[in-house]
Design an enzyme around this catalytic site. Structure first.
Site, PDB file in Angstrom:
ATOM      1  N   ILE A   1      50.017  27.858  59.366  1.00  0.00           N
ATOM      2  CA  ILE A   1      51.219  27.045  59.217  1.00  0.00           C
ATOM      3  C   ILE A   1      50.869  25.564  59.245  1.00  0.00           C
ATOM      4  O   ILE A   1      51.434  24.762  58.492  1.00  0.00           O
ATOM      5  CB  ILE A   1      52.238  27.397  60.315  1.00  0.00           C
ATOM      6  CG1 ILE A   1      52.793  28.808  60.057  1.00  0.00           C
ATOM      7  CG2 ILE A   1      53.373  26.380  60.372  1.00  0.00           C
ATOM      8  CD1 ILE A   1      53.614  29.368  61.182  1.00  0.00           C
TER       9      ILE A   1
ATOM     10  N   TYR B   1      50.044  34.781  75.231  1.00  0.00           N
ATOM     11  CA  TYR B   1      50.375  33.923  74.087  1.00  0.00           C
ATOM     12  C   TYR B   1      51.858  33.536  74.123  1.00  0.00           C
ATOM     13  O   TYR B   1      52.209  32.353  73.961  1.00  0.00           O
ATOM     14  CB  TYR B   1      50.055  34.648  72.781  1.00  0.00           C
ATOM     15  CG  TYR B   1      50.525  33.910  71.549  1.00  0.00           C
ATOM     16  CD1 TYR B   1      49.787  32.839  71.028  1.00  0.00           C
ATOM     17  CD2 TYR B   1      51.711  34.272  70.906  1.00  0.00           C
ATOM     18  CE1 TYR B   1      50.224  32.158  69.907  1.00  0.00           C
ATOM     19  CE2 TYR B   1      52.153  33.585  69.780  1.00  0.00           C
ATOM     20  CZ  TYR B   1      51.407  32.534  69.282  1.00  0.00           C
ATOM     21  OH  TYR B   1      51.852  31.853  68.175  1.00  0.00           O
TER      22      TYR B   1
ATOM     23  N   LYS C   1      53.598  29.737  74.460  1.00  0.00           N
ATOM     24  CA  LYS C   1      54.538  29.142  73.514  1.00  0.00           C
ATOM     25  C   LYS C   1      55.835  28.730  74.219  1.00  0.00           C
ATOM     26  O   LYS C   1      56.426  27.692  73.896  1.00  0.00           O
ATOM     27  CB  LYS C   1      54.827  30.095  72.359  1.00  0.00           C
ATOM     28  CG  LYS C   1      53.605  30.510  71.551  1.00  0.00           C
ATOM     29  CD  LYS C   1      52.813  29.320  71.038  1.00  0.00           C
ATOM     30  CE  LYS C   1      53.481  28.594  69.899  1.00  0.00           C
ATOM     31  NZ  LYS C   1      52.621  27.513  69.342  1.00  0.00           N
TER      32      LYS C   1
END
Length: 304
Positions: free
Chosen positions: A35, A181, A185
């Site tokens: 991204i 993870y 975030k």
């Protein structure tokens, strides 16, 4: 922080016709792949100078060549940056001001045992959250020097449903890669909202904004030298999800849209999974200022 839902004063944000940003400088961490690459590619088309933050010089050069093949007059540079190393310097930027930093880089160590950085910190949390926590503090003088600097933090759909254990931020108990993870975030997003509260209290012109890409899949992503054509079928996933080019749209809008306000969040329009970017309401744990303040204090302690 603006926590209520407010759609843009701009009548329609067109992802294919972005406003010009000549003379501005943007830094995209992890801009060499995924991204982050598409964020850099799209921003390069606005006339801005785009710096790709990457620890791998070869990959950064490949990404720069790819962008220039599509945007021949692109103004690009590479900042060697290793977010897992809290001592990684940004002194080599060589600029007087920075209009925006997109905190995008991250790692997900699937099917691997728990790993630590040279600083003795769990690798995923250190790279995704703590590295950006330190980087933003170091960049703040450059962001303050801009007329209206922006910190754009790329969160994740999975982070919204994560539970943050402030007593075990290093995942020493029952380490699970995907859960770690997701927590990292969530930590990034909480940091971004707390940052904006602190910036507003200080009377700063810098804004802190959150974006998330929704469901961005490799199999739906247009091919680039940094991202070859993937094998496999694209449907039915394409009915609900999108590729990484589209996953970059919320971050790009958060950088460029003149109507953006600090503390806002942008994500895909359709169920938060796909489509053009829109403002989303900030609620639940993302709006928990007490939790965010405690995380800030813990992050400061871990990185001092």
């Amino acid at each position: 922080m603006t926590s209520t839902f407010r759609e843009s004063a701009v009548s329609h944000w067109d992802v294919h016709h972005l406003p010009r940003a000549d003379g501005k400088t943007f830094l995209v961490t992890g801009g060499n792949a995924g991204i982050g690459y598409f964020v850099a590619e799209q921003l390069a088309g606005t006339g801005a100078t785009v710096l790709l933050g990457s620890r791998d010089t070869t990959k950064a050069e490949t990404a720069i060549a790819s962008i220039r093949s599509l945007v021949p007059d692109a103004k690009l540079g590479h900042l060697r940056l290793d977010l897992s190393d809290l001592k990684s310097s940004v002194d080599t930027l060589g600029i007087e001001r920075l209009e925006a930093v997109v905190c995008n880089a991250g790692v997900l160590l699937e099917d691997q045992p728990r790993q630590e950085t040279a600083d003795g910190l769990e690798l995923t949390f250190a790279t995704n959250h703590l590295g950006h926590f330190v980087l933003v503090h170091r960049l703040m003088p450059l962001l303050e020097a801009a007329e209206a600097g922006r910190v754009v933090t790329t969160g994740s759909f999975v982070g919204k449903s994560a539970e943050l254990d402030l007593d075990d931020l290093q995942s020493k108990r029952d380490y699970q890669p995907k859960r770690t993870y997701a927590r990292s975030k969530l930590a990034q997003m909480l940091f971004a909202f707390e940052l904006d509260r602190r910036l507003r209290e200080a009377g700063s012109t810098v804004l802190s904004v959150v974006d998330h890409p929704g469901g961005a899949l490799d199999s739906l992503t247009p091919p680039r030298p940094v991202h070859p054509e993937p094998a496999g079928r694209k449907f039915p996933a394409g009915l609900l999800l999108q590729g990484k080019e589209a996953g970059a749209w919320p971050a790009v809008r958060a950088v460029l849209d003149p109507s953006v306000r600090g503390g806002e969040m942008f994500g895909p329009r359709v169920f938060g999974l796909r489509g053009e970017p829109r403002r989303e309401p900030v609620r639940g744990k993302l709006a928990d200022s007490a939790l965010a303040a405690r995380l800030w204090a813990a992050s400061a302690e871990l990185t001092r």
